[in-house]
Design an enzyme around this catalytic site. Sequence first.
Site, PDB file in Angstrom:
ATOM      1  N   CYS A   1     -16.525  21.798   8.525  1.00  0.00           N
ATOM      2  CA  CYS A   1     -15.935  23.197   8.520  1.00  0.00           C
ATOM      3  C   CYS A   1     -14.557  23.732   7.814  1.00  0.00           C
ATOM      4  CB  CYS A   1     -15.728  24.172   9.144  1.00  0.00           C
ATOM      5  SG  CYS A   1     -17.117  24.280  10.426  1.00  0.00           S
ATOM      6  N   GLU A   2     -14.312  22.656   6.257  1.00  0.00           N
ATOM      7  CA  GLU A   2     -14.158  22.923   5.142  1.00  0.00           C
ATOM      8  C   GLU A   2     -14.214  22.755   3.635  1.00  0.00           C
ATOM      9  OE1 GLU A   2     -10.256  20.770   5.301  1.00  0.00           O
ATOM     10  OE2 GLU A   2     -10.261  20.211   7.299  1.00  0.00           O
TER      11      GLU A   2
ATOM     12  N   PRO B   1      -6.360  -9.314  -0.924  1.00  0.00           N
ATOM     13  CA  PRO B   1      -6.785  -7.537  -1.813  1.00  0.00           C
ATOM     14  C   PRO B   1      -8.043  -7.112  -0.146  1.00  0.00           C
ATOM     15  CG  PRO B   1      -8.099 -10.231  -1.860  1.00  0.00           C
ATOM     16  CD  PRO B   1      -6.959 -10.656  -0.876  1.00  0.00           C
TER      17      PRO B   1
HETATM   18  N1  LLP Z   1      -1.560  -4.793   0.418  1.00  0.00           N
HETATM   19  C1  LLP Z   1      -0.615  -4.526   1.305  1.00  0.00           C
HETATM   20  C2  LLP Z   1       0.662  -3.916   1.601  1.00  0.00           C
HETATM   21  C3  LLP Z   1      -1.237  -2.656   0.577  1.00  0.00           C
HETATM   22  O1  LLP Z   1      -0.217  -1.819   1.383  1.00  0.00           O
HETATM   23  C4  LLP Z   1      -2.315  -2.728   0.330  1.00  0.00           C
HETATM   24  C5  LLP Z   1      -3.498  -1.303   0.457  1.00  0.00           C
HETATM   25  C6  LLP Z   1      -3.675  -3.901   0.159  1.00  0.00           C
HETATM   26  C7  LLP Z   1      -2.283  -5.002   0.219  1.00  0.00           C
HETATM   27  C8  LLP Z   1      -4.913  -3.972  -0.308  1.00  0.00           C
HETATM   28  O2  LLP Z   1      -5.138  -3.307  -0.987  1.00  0.00           O
HETATM   29  P1  LLP Z   1      -6.697  -3.069  -1.906  1.00  0.00           P
HETATM   30  O3  LLP Z   1      -6.712  -4.558  -2.241  1.00  0.00           O
HETATM   31  O4  LLP Z   1      -7.545  -3.006  -1.333  1.00  0.00           O
HETATM   32  O5  LLP Z   1      -6.803  -2.551  -3.181  1.00  0.00           O
HETATM   33  N2  LLP Z   1      -7.711   4.777   1.403  1.00  0.00           N
HETATM   34  C9  LLP Z   1      -7.012   4.225  -0.127  1.00  0.00           C
HETATM   35  C10 LLP Z   1      -6.756   2.741  -0.236  1.00  0.00           C
HETATM   36  C11 LLP Z   1      -4.809   2.571   0.389  1.00  0.00           C
HETATM   37  C12 LLP Z   1      -4.623   1.422   0.310  1.00  0.00           C
HETATM   38  C13 LLP Z   1      -3.448   1.199   0.346  1.00  0.00           C
HETATM   39  N3  LLP Z   1      -3.071  -0.386   1.014  1.00  0.00           N
HETATM   40  C14 LLP Z   1      -8.349   4.199  -0.705  1.00  0.00           C
HETATM   41  O6  LLP Z   1      -9.334   4.755   0.185  1.00  0.00           O
HETATM   42  O7  LLP Z   1      -8.318   4.280  -2.111  1.00  0.00           O
END
Ligand code: LLP
Length: 432
Positions: free
Chosen positions: A354-355, A286
């Site tokens: 500026c967007e 996570p």
């Molecule tokens: N494991 C893998 C292989 C991943 O690609 C990711 C996230 C995680 C774990 C962790 O996921 P989480 O528990 O944080 O959901 N920038 C986006 C989120 C991109 C997540 C990418 N991968 C946002 O701001 O919503």
Amino acid sequence: MTLSEFETVADAAAVASQDPESLFEGVDPAALADRVGTPFHAYSAAAIRRRIAELQQALQGLDALVCFAVKANPNRAILTLVADAGLGADIVSGGELRRSLEAGIAPKRIVFSGVGKSEQEIDAALAAGIARFNLESRDELECLDRLARERGVEACAAVRINPDVDAGTHEKISTGRAENKFGVPIDEARCWFAERMRHPNVRLDGLHVHIGSQILDLEPFRRAFARVAAFRRELAAAGHAIASIDVGGGFGVRYRNGESRLDAQAWAGVLREAFADYDGRFVVEPGRWLVAEAGLLLTRVLRVKRGVERDFLVLDAAMNDLARPSLYDAWHEIVPLHGAARAMRRYDVVGPVCETGDTFARDRLLPECAAGDLVAILGTGAYGASMASTYNSRPLAAEVLLDDGRYSIVRRRQSYEEMTAGESAGEDWTTP
Ligand code: LLP
């Protein structure tokens, strides 16, 4: 009261209007803003520790290694906090490997995910002796085998399964459907195991699945786990023992009033049920769930601009400091901290970039604000500072860790010189 103790953001807003320090672990935000300048990201250490403890509690009795997804918040102080709590790291680059090692995370607690690991990155991770590589293509498997042979070591690996499950989240953060670039189909994974002897320097004894991020519903997890569990049984019957199952991250958090974050206990229940006949190790990755609600972005109102159709609240923070609203139309609660009871007004809350996309919220009902007021944007502890850029030549914002009435500046605001370091006017021309 600390940041993530509020049941709803409305509670936070109500409390913050009378007692802004409650959002800041007992630190006076006005004094902090004077000292650090705005905008800055602030994180509650206690709130992160509470999330970690809750997850560890939910996993009790299982052989489970929690590897924090570094991409959510790679600040050294956060990684140190996470390491101190005994967590490992889920990394996706050589940079994240270095940060994790420097924060004191043991290599044996590091797993390496990602669809485009370079040879240099794989080799650096082999040199460090990380626990496991989560592989996403045959080419990567072959590369890992070759590099491990050159180093005279055996690399542990898992195959990332693409279970073709819709996580029901924003399409830009869905990773588990067949059309996505992630993982391999079960048919291909089956071949990898059958041909295991071709890669003698890779111990392929793990499975990995991660279907997306900000998932609030347990059903997609249940479906993905069922596919992986059935495949594990099939492999076991064929004589391929699986020692580690990495079940990914993706737990959703509460960004908006009325939402509730994924219940870790219930999620662990789904895990236990799906893998009732498996007695190996689990890896859980996570990111967001551990840190998102522990963070906020403190910003100041530069001016209120009365437009023809709308009123604009122009903040000193922008999309370069927090990209989520412009990238994913993400909702973040916005709490003015001026403390006084004021009439409610509707604003488009925007930054100086500026967007038109540099908009944190449209038509948001907020207590009336004036230039100079402090405003907190909530839920920014994950994918906030970590996705920041210097677009419009705006230096990276400061980051502050709050703990028990004290604060520590864990990243100073970038200076102009730091922002432009490494650039040149192109005077030293050479040929390769
Ligand atoms: N494991 C893998 C292989 C991943 O690609 C990711 C996230 C995680 C774990 C962790 O996921 P989480 O528990 O944080 O959901 N920038 C986006 C989120 C991109 C997540 C990418 N991968 C946002 O701001 O919503």
